[in-house]
Design an enzyme around this catalytic site. Structure first.
Site, mmCIF file in Angstrom:
data_model
loop_
_atom_site.group_PDB
_atom_site.id
_atom_site.type_symbol
_atom_site.label_atom_id
_atom_site.label_comp_id
_atom_site.label_asym_id
_atom_site.label_seq_id
_atom_site.Cartn_x
_atom_site.Cartn_y
_atom_site.Cartn_z
ATOM 1 N N LYS A 1 8.138 12.309 -7.841
ATOM 2 C CA LYS A 1 7.746 13.611 -8.368
ATOM 3 C C LYS A 1 8.775 14.274 -9.285
ATOM 4 O O LYS A 1 8.463 15.273 -9.944
ATOM 5 C CB LYS A 1 7.456 14.584 -7.194
ATOM 6 C CG LYS A 1 6.235 14.207 -6.370
ATOM 7 C CD LYS A 1 4.975 14.401 -7.187
ATOM 8 C CE LYS A 1 3.743 13.855 -6.536
ATOM 9 N NZ LYS A 1 2.823 13.214 -7.466
ATOM 10 N N TYR B 1 -0.565 12.250 -5.046
ATOM 11 C CA TYR B 1 0.156 11.220 -5.806
ATOM 12 C C TYR B 1 -0.117 11.335 -7.306
ATOM 13 O O TYR B 1 0.802 11.212 -8.120
ATOM 14 C CB TYR B 1 -0.224 9.820 -5.286
ATOM 15 C CG TYR B 1 0.759 8.770 -5.717
ATOM 16 C CD1 TYR B 1 1.939 8.562 -5.003
ATOM 17 C CD2 TYR B 1 0.537 8.005 -6.856
ATOM 18 C CE1 TYR B 1 2.868 7.615 -5.410
ATOM 19 C CE2 TYR B 1 1.466 7.059 -7.274
ATOM 20 C CZ TYR B 1 2.628 6.874 -6.545
ATOM 21 O OH TYR B 1 3.554 5.948 -6.953
HETATM 22 C C1 PHB Z 1 10.020 3.532 -10.023
HETATM 23 O O1 PHB Z 1 11.182 3.713 -10.387
HETATM 24 O O2 PHB Z 1 9.290 2.718 -10.591
HETATM 25 C C2 PHB Z 1 9.511 4.327 -8.869
HETATM 26 C C3 PHB Z 1 10.342 5.217 -8.202
HETATM 27 C C4 PHB Z 1 9.846 5.939 -7.132
HETATM 28 C C5 PHB Z 1 8.530 5.773 -6.737
HETATM 29 C C6 PHB Z 1 7.700 4.898 -7.418
HETATM 30 C C7 PHB Z 1 8.194 4.168 -8.482
HETATM 31 O O3 PHB Z 1 8.033 6.457 -5.682
#
Ligand code: PHB
Ligand code: APR
Length: 397
Positions: A299, A387
Site C-alpha cells: 500500500k 487489495y
Molecule cells: C513487490 O515488490 O513486488 C511486492 C511487494 C509487496 C507486496 C506485493 C508485491 O505485498
C-alpha cells in the site's frame, strides 16, 4: 525564486503531485536531496492499485506502464501446501492490479516533469522550511549541496520527503500525535534472473515463516521471505534462500519454484506509523512523511498517490475558487483512507507471518482465519476490495 507550490522530495508523492498540479495549470518546484540516478535505481515494491494505474493514464504518463506492466486479475493465498486463488477482478466488479516497479513509475514521472519544462532540482542540500504558519512560507536550500544558499518563496509547501525528511518536524509537537508500531520480523527481498514461477502473486503462510512470490518482468522474479527482525544478510547465502523458499512454497500438486541467479538482495524492516494531523498552516505532508505501512498489502506507493490527489484538489480549489475548505479538510480526508490501509496492512501481516510468541492456539486461529477468508464470499470480497484499493471518501465533517 518564487513558485506557487514548493515540493520537497521527488518520490512517488512529490512527483505525482507535481504532475497533477501541472495538469491543472498550477506551478511548482521540486527540491530533492538525492541524485536522479539514485532515485531511479532504488528497488522498492511494485503493485499499483487500479486507481493508481488509472491516474497514470489520465496524466499521460502510462506509455511504459501499459507496455511493461503486468495486469493481474487475481492473487493466491497459499497455506497447508495448497493454493487458494482470490479473483480480484470478479470480486470487485472489474478492478485489477498492475505489477510495475516503483522506480519505473519514478522514471516515467521524472521524464514527464522534464518534458513539460517543470522545475526539478536534484542533489540539493541544507533544505530548511521557514514560516510555514504564515501566508508566505519559504524554503532555503543549496544547489548541488555546496552551492550558495538560495530561497524559494511560495504559497504552499508539500512535505513529500519520506519518513526521514525534515518536513514533519515543522508540525509543532503540541498539535501532533504520532502512532507507531514496529513488527518483530523483517523481509529479505531478492531479484532473481528467472522467468515467473507463477502467473500471479503468491502470499504463502508456512510454519517456517511467510514467503511472497512476485514478479518484475518475463525475465526477473521478485521474491521475499520472512526473516528475524535483526537478521543479517551475511546469514543468507543464495543456497539457503532457495532452500528455504522451496520449503515454504511447496505444494502437493507439484508446483515448482523456478530458480535463477540472484542479482540483488536486501533486508527491509516492517513498521506502521501515522502522524495526525498531516497539515499545519501552509505545510501539507504526503506519503511516507506522514505514514508508513508494512509491505504485506503493497500500500505504500498507493497511499502516497491518494494523498496527493486530495492535496491537488484542495490547492486547485484554492486558486480557482478562492476557497480553502478542501485544503482545511486535507488531513481528515487522507487519514480516513490511511487508517483503513494501516488496518489492512496490519491484518495481512498478522494473518500471514509466523510470530515467535504465538501459542499453538493462536496459530490455529490464524489458519482458521485463512480458511475463512479464502472460502467465504464475504471474506474473499473483503480481501479483494482492499487489495485493489479503497476509493477516497471525500466526506468532510
Ligand atoms: C513487490 O515488490 O513486488 C511486492 C511487494 C509487496 C507486496 C506485493 C508485491 O505485498
Ligand atoms: N530535502 C529534499 N528531499 C528529501 C529530503 C530533504 N531534506 N529528505 C528526503 N528527501 C527525499 C528523498 O531522497 C526521497 O527521494 O524525499 C523523497 C521521499 O520519497 P519516498 O521515501 O519514496 O516517499 P514518498 O514519495 O512518500 O513515497 C512513498 O515510496 O519510498 C516508498 O515505500 C515507500 O512505497 C512508499 C512510497
Amino acid at each position: 525564486m518564487r513558485t506557487q507550490v514548493a515540493i520537497i522530495g521527488a518520490g512517488p508523492a512529490g512527483l505525482m503531485l507535481a504532475q497533477l498540479l501541472h495538469s491543472k495549470g498550477i506551478e511548482s518546484v521540486i527540491l530533492e536531496s538525492r541524485t536522479r540516478a539514485e532515485i531511479e535505481e532504488t528497488i522498492r515494491a511494485g503493485v499499483l492499485e487500479q486507481g493508481t494505474a488509472d491516474l497514470m493514464r489520465e496524466l499521460g504518463v502510462a506509455d511504459r506502464m501499459n507496455r511493461l506492466g503486468q495486469v493481474h486479475d487475481g492473487i493466491e493465498f497459499r497455506f497447508h501446501r495448497k493454493g487458494h486463488r482470490i479473483n480480484l477482478k470478479e470480486l470487485t466488479g472489474g478492478k485489477r492490479v498492475t505489477i510495475y516497479a516503483q522506480h519505473e513509475v519514478l522514471k516515467d514521472l521524472i521524464s514527464a516533469r522534464i518534458a513539460t519544462g517543470g522545475e526539478i532540482l536534484f542533489d540539493v542540500g541544507d533544505v530548511r522550511l521557514l514560516d510555514v504558519d504564515t501566508e508566505l512560507p519559504r524554503v532555503q536550500f543549496r544547489r548541488h549541496k555546496d552551492g550558495e544558499l538560495e530561497e524559494l518563496v511560495c504559497d504552499f509547501i508539500a512535505g513529500c520527503d519520506g519518513f526521514h525528511g525534515p518536513s514533519r518536524q515543522h508540525i509543532p509537537q503540541r498539535v501532533r500525535t504520532e502512532y507507531s508500531e514496529v513488527f518483530p520480523m523483517s523481509w529479505l527481498g531478492i531479484l532473481a534472473e528467472a522467468p515467473p514461477s507463477s502467473p500471479e502473486l503468491i502470499y504463502a503462510h508456512h510454519d517456517r515463516g511467510f514467503a511472497l512470490v512476485s514478479t518484475r518482468s518475463p525475465e526477473i522474479q521478485r521474491i521475499y521471505l520472512q526473516v528475524d527482525a535483526h537478521d543479517d544478510l551475511a546469514n543468507w547465502s543464495d543456497d539457503r534462500i532457495w532452500s528455504e523458499l522451496h520449503r515454504r512454497l511447496e505444494t502437493d500438486d507439484g508446483w515448482t519454484l523456478i530458480e535463477g541467479p540472484i542479482i540483488q538482495k536486501s533486508i527491509v524492516g516492517m513498521r506502521s506509523f501515522v502522524c495526525d494531523p498531516m497539515q499545519y498552516g501552509r505545510l501539507f505532508l504526503a506519503g511516507d512523511a506522514a505514514h508508513i505501512v508494512p509491505p504485506t498489502g503493497a500500500k505504500g506507493l498507493n497511499l502516497a498517490v491518494s494523498d496527493v490527489v486530495v492535496l491537488a484538489k484542495g490547492i486547485e480549489t484554492y486558486y480557482k475558487q478562492g476557497n480553502a475548505e478542501w485544503l482545511q479538510a486535507y488531513s481528515e480526508i487522507c487519514l480516513r483512507r490511511v487508517w483503513k490501509a494501516e488496518r489492512f496492512s496490519n491484518y495481512m501481516t498478522s494473518l500471514l507471518h509466523r510470530h515467535a510468541n504465538h501459542s499453538p492456539f493462536q496459530r490455529r486461529i490464524q489458519l482458521a482465519e485463512l480458511d475463512y477468508v479464502t472460502s467465504s464470499p464475504v471474506g474473499l470480497a473483503s480481501i479483494a476490495e482492499n487489495y485493489v484499493g479503497l476509493p477516497i471518501d471525500w466526506r468532510r465533517s
